[in-house]
Design a protein around this motif. Sequence first.
Motif, PDB file in Angstrom:
ATOM      1  N   GLN A 176       0.829  -1.205   0.000  1.00  0.00           N
ATOM      2  CA  GLN A 176       0.000   0.000   0.000  1.00  0.00           C
ATOM      3  C   GLN A 176       0.862   1.253   0.000  1.00  0.00           C
ATOM      4  O   GLN A 176       0.590   2.211  -0.710  1.00  0.00           O
ATOM      5  CB  GLN A 176      -0.937  -0.006   1.216  1.00  0.00           C
ATOM      6  N   LEU A 177       1.909   1.224   0.766  1.00  0.00           N
ATOM      7  CA  LEU A 177       2.809   2.371   0.844  1.00  0.00           C
ATOM      8  C   LEU A 177       3.513   2.602  -0.496  1.00  0.00           C
ATOM      9  O   LEU A 177       3.587   3.740  -0.986  1.00  0.00           O
ATOM     10  CB  LEU A 177       3.828   2.157   1.967  1.00  0.00           C
ATOM     11  N   ILE A 178       4.000   1.549  -1.108  1.00  0.00           N
ATOM     12  CA  ILE A 178       4.667   1.684  -2.418  1.00  0.00           C
ATOM     13  C   ILE A 178       3.682   2.174  -3.473  1.00  0.00           C
ATOM     14  O   ILE A 178       3.995   3.082  -4.253  1.00  0.00           O
ATOM     15  CB  ILE A 178       5.327   0.357  -2.840  1.00  0.00           C
ATOM     16  N   GLU A 179       2.497   1.605  -3.524  1.00  0.00           N
ATOM     17  CA  GLU A 179       1.511   2.021  -4.530  1.00  0.00           C
ATOM     18  C   GLU A 179       1.123   3.483  -4.362  1.00  0.00           C
ATOM     19  O   GLU A 179       1.039   4.237  -5.340  1.00  0.00           O
ATOM     20  CB  GLU A 179       0.273   1.118  -4.458  1.00  0.00           C
ATOM     21  N   THR A 180       0.877   3.898  -3.125  1.00  0.00           N
ATOM     22  CA  THR A 180       0.519   5.293  -2.871  1.00  0.00           C
ATOM     23  C   THR A 180       1.679   6.213  -3.204  1.00  0.00           C
ATOM     24  O   THR A 180       1.500   7.257  -3.850  1.00  0.00           O
ATOM     25  CB  THR A 180       0.096   5.475  -1.397  1.00  0.00           C
ATOM     26  N   ALA A 181       2.875   5.847  -2.782  1.00  0.00           N
ATOM     27  CA  ALA A 181       4.049   6.668  -3.056  1.00  0.00           C
ATOM     28  C   ALA A 181       4.296   6.793  -4.559  1.00  0.00           C
ATOM     29  O   ALA A 181       4.587   7.895  -5.048  1.00  0.00           O
ATOM     30  CB  ALA A 181       5.278   6.086  -2.357  1.00  0.00           C
ATOM     31  N   LEU A 182       4.161   5.706  -5.279  1.00  0.00           N
ATOM     32  CA  LEU A 182       4.345   5.761  -6.732  1.00  0.00           C
ATOM     33  C   LEU A 182       3.382   6.759  -7.366  1.00  0.00           C
ATOM     34  O   LEU A 182       3.777   7.576  -8.197  1.00  0.00           O
ATOM     35  CB  LEU A 182       4.122   4.373  -7.354  1.00  0.00           C
ATOM     36  N   ARG A 183       2.132   6.676  -6.982  1.00  0.00           N
ATOM     37  CA  ARG A 183       1.116   7.571  -7.535  1.00  0.00           C
ATOM     38  C   ARG A 183       1.446   9.029  -7.212  1.00  0.00           C
ATOM     39  O   ARG A 183       1.423   9.894  -8.093  1.00  0.00           O
ATOM     40  CB  ARG A 183      -0.251   7.188  -6.992  1.00  0.00           C
ATOM     41  N   LEU A 184       1.781   9.304  -5.962  1.00  0.00           N
ATOM     42  CA  LEU A 184       2.071  10.685  -5.555  1.00  0.00           C
ATOM     43  C   LEU A 184       3.386  11.199  -6.136  1.00  0.00           C
ATOM     44  O   LEU A 184       3.463  12.347  -6.593  1.00  0.00           O
ATOM     45  CB  LEU A 184       2.086  10.790  -4.030  1.00  0.00           C
ATOM     46  N   PHE A 185       4.419  10.384  -6.120  1.00  0.00           N
ATOM     47  CA  PHE A 185       5.698  10.794  -6.704  1.00  0.00           C
ATOM     48  C   PHE A 185       5.531  11.094  -8.193  1.00  0.00           C
ATOM     49  O   PHE A 185       6.086  12.061  -8.702  1.00  0.00           O
ATOM     50  CB  PHE A 185       6.770   9.713  -6.516  1.00  0.00           C
TER      51      PHE A 185
END
Length: 189
Positions: free
Chosen positions: A9-18
């Motif tokens: 979840q953290l990687i997916e959210t970070a990817l989207r925001l980055f």
Amino acid sequence: MAESQRRTQLIETALRLFYRNGFHATGIDKLLAEAGIAKMTLYKHFGSKDALILACLAERDRLFRAWFEAEIDRRGKTGRDRLLAVFDILEAWFKSRDFHGCLFINAAAEHAPAEDPVHQAASAHKREVREILERVAREAGASDPSALAGQIHMLMEGATVLAQVAGDTRAAADGRRAAGALIDAALAH
């Protein structure tokens, strides 16, 4: 939520925001709030924002290369068609609602020193994409697969930057036309 799910979840959210906002502009607090994850979870899994960025780039690299190779295979039957498919893939990507340029170009720009691990990860991704192009060029029967891959890669990267920075809606089509001439010359031997 299991620990592996929190990490994902953290990687997916970070990817989207980055990808949407940039690496430096995306603060840890915003990222954690969007992911619904506690700060301790971030540091437990990654230790730092830079380590999270590297994990995100590794995941994006894995996903991109799998998708890119599958699309080349799906879109092109002959070697020439498979090489030209690169630009059809780009055109579809450029027209997508969530196109914000290349995450790896953005990463290298925001982490400019060549010795920065994030910059190195971006550079490694670009080398791996070129290796895909070289393999496809070799399979197509190019007289110099390495040179042709470099030329197609340069056109591909240039089209991506023009689409992102200048909003050039013709960038992929222009790249395809230029690549067609290069491919024809390389396959004419």
